[in-house]
Design a protein around this motif. Sequence first.
Motif, PDB file in Angstrom:
ATOM      1  N   MET A   1       0.826  -1.201   0.000  1.00  0.00           N
ATOM      2  CA  MET A   1       0.000   0.000   0.000  1.00  0.00           C
ATOM      3  C   MET A   1       0.866   1.258   0.000  1.00  0.00           C
ATOM      4  O   MET A   1       0.601   2.197  -0.751  1.00  0.00           O
ATOM      5  CB  MET A   1      -0.916   0.000   1.226  1.00  0.00           C
ATOM      6  N   PHE A   2       1.919   1.251   0.833  1.00  0.00           N
ATOM      7  CA  PHE A   2       2.809   2.409   0.888  1.00  0.00           C
ATOM      8  C   PHE A   2       3.531   2.590  -0.442  1.00  0.00           C
ATOM      9  O   PHE A   2       3.675   3.720  -0.929  1.00  0.00           O
ATOM     10  CB  PHE A   2       3.834   2.234   2.008  1.00  0.00           C
ATOM     11  N   GLY A   3       4.000   1.490  -1.023  1.00  0.00           N
ATOM     12  CA  GLY A   3       4.693   1.565  -2.298  1.00  0.00           C
ATOM     13  C   GLY A   3       3.803   2.099  -3.402  1.00  0.00           C
ATOM     14  O   GLY A   3       4.245   2.900  -4.236  1.00  0.00           O
ATOM     15  N   TYR A   4       2.531   1.675  -3.408  1.00  0.00           N
ATOM     16  CA  TYR A   4       1.599   2.166  -4.417  1.00  0.00           C
ATOM     17  C   TYR A   4       1.360   3.664  -4.239  1.00  0.00           C
ATOM     18  O   TYR A   4       1.398   4.433  -5.213  1.00  0.00           O
ATOM     19  CB  TYR A   4       0.272   1.409  -4.303  1.00  0.00           C
ATOM     20  N   ALA A   5       1.132   4.083  -2.987  1.00  0.00           N
ATOM     21  CA  ALA A   5       0.896   5.502  -2.712  1.00  0.00           C
ATOM     22  C   ALA A   5       2.127   6.339  -3.045  1.00  0.00           C
ATOM     23  O   ALA A   5       2.018   7.416  -3.653  1.00  0.00           O
ATOM     24  CB  ALA A   5       0.515   5.690  -1.240  1.00  0.00           C
ATOM     25  N   PHE A   6       3.299   5.847  -2.663  1.00  0.00           N
ATOM     26  CA  PHE A   6       4.555   6.557  -2.964  1.00  0.00           C
ATOM     27  C   PHE A   6       4.718   6.740  -4.459  1.00  0.00           C
ATOM     28  O   PHE A   6       5.025   7.841  -4.939  1.00  0.00           O
ATOM     29  CB  PHE A   6       5.735   5.763  -2.392  1.00  0.00           C
ATOM     30  N   SER A   7       4.519   5.673  -5.212  1.00  0.00           N
ATOM     31  CA  SER A   7       4.709   5.703  -6.665  1.00  0.00           C
ATOM     32  C   SER A   7       3.774   6.698  -7.332  1.00  0.00           C
ATOM     33  O   SER A   7       4.198   7.498  -8.170  1.00  0.00           O
ATOM     34  CB  SER A   7       4.492   4.308  -7.252  1.00  0.00           C
ATOM     35  N   VAL A   8       2.507   6.653  -6.957  1.00  0.00           N
ATOM     36  CA  VAL A   8       1.506   7.512  -7.592  1.00  0.00           C
ATOM     37  C   VAL A   8       1.715   8.974  -7.201  1.00  0.00           C
ATOM     38  O   VAL A   8       1.719   9.872  -8.062  1.00  0.00           O
ATOM     39  CB  VAL A   8       0.085   7.045  -7.224  1.00  0.00           C
ATOM     40  N   ILE A   9       1.905   9.238  -5.902  1.00  0.00           N
ATOM     41  CA  ILE A   9       2.013  10.620  -5.428  1.00  0.00           C
ATOM     42  C   ILE A   9       3.266  11.299  -5.972  1.00  0.00           C
ATOM     43  O   ILE A   9       3.209  12.441  -6.468  1.00  0.00           O
ATOM     44  CB  ILE A   9       2.001  10.664  -3.889  1.00  0.00           C
ATOM     45  N   VAL A  10       4.400  10.623  -5.897  1.00  0.00           N
ATOM     46  CA  VAL A  10       5.660  11.211  -6.364  1.00  0.00           C
ATOM     47  C   VAL A  10       5.600  11.495  -7.862  1.00  0.00           C
ATOM     48  O   VAL A  10       5.974  12.587  -8.323  1.00  0.00           O
ATOM     49  CB  VAL A  10       6.846  10.287  -6.029  1.00  0.00           C
ATOM     50  N   CYS A  11       5.114  10.534  -8.639  1.00  0.00           N
ATOM     51  CA  CYS A  11       5.088  10.718 -10.091  1.00  0.00           C
ATOM     52  C   CYS A  11       4.043  11.742 -10.517  1.00  0.00           C
ATOM     53  O   CYS A  11       4.259  12.497 -11.476  1.00  0.00           O
ATOM     54  CB  CYS A  11       4.855   9.376 -10.782  1.00  0.00           C
ATOM     55  N   LEU A  12       2.916  11.798  -9.814  1.00  0.00           N
ATOM     56  CA  LEU A  12       1.928  12.831 -10.101  1.00  0.00           C
ATOM     57  C   LEU A  12       2.492  14.219  -9.812  1.00  0.00           C
ATOM     58  O   LEU A  12       2.257  15.167 -10.580  1.00  0.00           O
ATOM     59  CB  LEU A  12       0.672  12.599  -9.259  1.00  0.00           C
ATOM     60  N   ALA A  13       3.231  14.335  -8.711  1.00  0.00           N
ATOM     61  CA  ALA A  13       3.820  15.626  -8.355  1.00  0.00           C
ATOM     62  C   ALA A  13       4.832  16.067  -9.410  1.00  0.00           C
ATOM     63  O   ALA A  13       4.851  17.242  -9.809  1.00  0.00           O
ATOM     64  CB  ALA A  13       4.487  15.537  -6.985  1.00  0.00           C
ATOM     65  N   PHE A  14       5.652  15.135  -9.876  1.00  0.00           N
ATOM     66  CA  PHE A  14       6.612  15.473 -10.936  1.00  0.00           C
ATOM     67  C   PHE A  14       5.879  15.874 -12.215  1.00  0.00           C
ATOM     68  O   PHE A  14       6.234  16.863 -12.862  1.00  0.00           O
ATOM     69  CB  PHE A  14       7.536  14.289 -11.217  1.00  0.00           C
ATOM     70  N   ALA A  15       4.859  15.102 -12.590  1.00  0.00           N
ATOM     71  CA  ALA A  15       4.132  15.381 -13.833  1.00  0.00           C
ATOM     72  C   ALA A  15       3.378  16.702 -13.764  1.00  0.00           C
ATOM     73  O   ALA A  15       3.170  17.360 -14.789  1.00  0.00           O
ATOM     74  CB  ALA A  15       3.159  14.241 -14.137  1.00  0.00           C
ATOM     75  N   ALA A  16       2.977  17.113 -12.556  1.00  0.00           N
ATOM     76  CA  ALA A  16       2.234  18.358 -12.404  1.00  0.00           C
ATOM     77  C   ALA A  16       3.080  19.577 -12.752  1.00  0.00           C
ATOM     78  O   ALA A  16       2.538  20.612 -13.168  1.00  0.00           O
ATOM     79  CB  ALA A  16       1.721  18.483 -10.970  1.00  0.00           C
ATOM     80  N   ILE A  17       4.402  19.466 -12.619  1.00  0.00           N
ATOM     81  CA  ILE A  17       5.280  20.619 -12.856  1.00  0.00           C
ATOM     82  C   ILE A  17       5.236  21.075 -14.317  1.00  0.00           C
ATOM     83  O   ILE A  17       4.945  22.241 -14.590  1.00  0.00           O
ATOM     84  CB  ILE A  17       6.709  20.318 -12.390  1.00  0.00           C
ATOM     85  N   PRO A  18       5.530  20.188 -15.295  1.00  0.00           N
ATOM     86  CA  PRO A  18       5.465  20.662 -16.690  1.00  0.00           C
ATOM     87  C   PRO A  18       4.054  21.061 -17.112  1.00  0.00           C
ATOM     88  O   PRO A  18       3.882  21.995 -17.897  1.00  0.00           O
ATOM     89  CB  PRO A  18       5.969  19.457 -17.491  1.00  0.00           C
ATOM     90  N   LEU A  19       3.033  20.374 -16.593  1.00  0.00           N
ATOM     91  CA  LEU A  19       1.658  20.732 -16.940  1.00  0.00           C
ATOM     92  C   LEU A  19       1.304  22.122 -16.404  1.00  0.00           C
ATOM     93  O   LEU A  19       0.626  22.905 -17.088  1.00  0.00           O
ATOM     94  CB  LEU A  19       0.692  19.686 -16.370  1.00  0.00           C
ATOM     95  N   TYR A  20       1.772  22.431 -15.202  1.00  0.00           N
ATOM     96  CA  TYR A  20       1.533  23.744 -14.607  1.00  0.00           C
ATOM     97  C   TYR A  20       2.163  24.843 -15.464  1.00  0.00           C
ATOM     98  O   TYR A  20       1.519  25.860 -15.768  1.00  0.00           O
ATOM     99  CB  TYR A  20       2.101  23.766 -13.195  1.00  0.00           C
ATOM    100  N   PHE A  21       3.418  24.637 -15.878  1.00  0.00           N
ATOM    101  CA  PHE A  21       4.099  25.667 -16.683  1.00  0.00           C
ATOM    102  C   PHE A  21       3.490  25.780 -18.079  1.00  0.00           C
ATOM    103  O   PHE A  21       3.397  26.875 -18.627  1.00  0.00           O
ATOM    104  CB  PHE A  21       5.597  25.354 -16.776  1.00  0.00           C
ATOM    105  N   PHE A  22       3.074  24.656 -18.653  1.00  0.00           N
ATOM    106  CA  PHE A  22       2.544  24.689 -20.013  1.00  0.00           C
ATOM    107  C   PHE A  22       1.193  25.407 -20.057  1.00  0.00           C
ATOM    108  O   PHE A  22       0.912  26.165 -20.999  1.00  0.00           O
ATOM    109  CB  PHE A  22       2.377  23.256 -20.536  1.00  0.00           C
ATOM    110  N   PHE A  23       0.353  25.198 -19.049  1.00  0.00           N
ATOM    111  CA  PHE A  23      -1.007  25.738 -19.094  1.00  0.00           C
ATOM    112  C   PHE A  23      -1.187  27.054 -18.324  1.00  0.00           C
ATOM    113  O   PHE A  23      -2.087  27.831 -18.659  1.00  0.00           O
ATOM    114  CB  PHE A  23      -2.000  24.707 -18.553  1.00  0.00           C
ATOM    115  N   PHE A  24      -0.348  27.299 -17.319  1.00  0.00           N
ATOM    116  CA  PHE A  24      -0.641  28.432 -16.433  1.00  0.00           C
ATOM    117  C   PHE A  24       0.443  29.485 -16.329  1.00  0.00           C
ATOM    118  O   PHE A  24       0.200  30.563 -15.776  1.00  0.00           O
ATOM    119  CB  PHE A  24      -0.963  27.916 -15.016  1.00  0.00           C
ATOM    120  N   VAL A  25       1.646  29.222 -16.813  1.00  0.00           N
ATOM    121  CA  VAL A  25       2.740  30.211 -16.684  1.00  0.00           C
ATOM    122  C   VAL A  25       2.950  30.918 -18.000  1.00  0.00           C
ATOM    123  O   VAL A  25       3.023  30.262 -19.040  1.00  0.00           O
ATOM    124  CB  VAL A  25       4.039  29.520 -16.210  1.00  0.00           C
TER     125      VAL A  25
END
Length: 226
Positions: free
Chosen positions: A202-226
Amino acid sequence: MNWFTKTFSSTVGRKIVMSVTGLFLCSFLVVHLLGNLQLFRNDGGEAFNLYSDFMAHNGLIRTMEWVLLAGFAFHIYDALVLTRRNQAARPIPYQNNHPEENSSWASRNMGLLGTVILVFLIIHLYNFLIPARFDGLDPVNIDDVEYENLYAEVVYAFKQWWYVLIYVLGMIALAYHLIHGFQSAFQTLGLNHKKYTPFIQMFGYAFSVIVCLAFAAIPLYFFFFV
């Protein structure tokens, strides 16, 4: 060949090295993400440029970069060796083989996922690490001190739709890779118990999803909002 070399060149030994280096690389992901989250601060990149300057000129950090490089090298090399050994041990697949019944898609495609991650990593280093370390970036003034403006490089890169797509696909591949690899690493190291394994999964699944979502959010944030 001494016992140490025999142990760590065996299949079991290589799996242990894969597990240890994989968990070490997970710790790197957390540190790297914490630094990259500075990009969300509404300060024109000041915090991120100060962080980047610290990472570029701190002696301990620069030393750890070589340790990190070695971790990647061992992890990739052992993955290739183990894959070849598995193929050699079973050159002809079973005729009535239904692996989807007893294994996840990620576990059956770790080689493919690892290849996608490696391609992403090469492109990522080419876009950020090489310019920062070797080419020299345009300076920016922060409190009357000049720093290299890596933030400007980030903004430029994440305004390119193709690079944002590559980045997001890389994070999707990384998430699947981690979902299987995290739990598998603990199992290889002998940390497999009916009481603790469900929590590790459960921890590994949560770690994998949360960390990768956070990384992916960075380029999406700059592409759409900056």
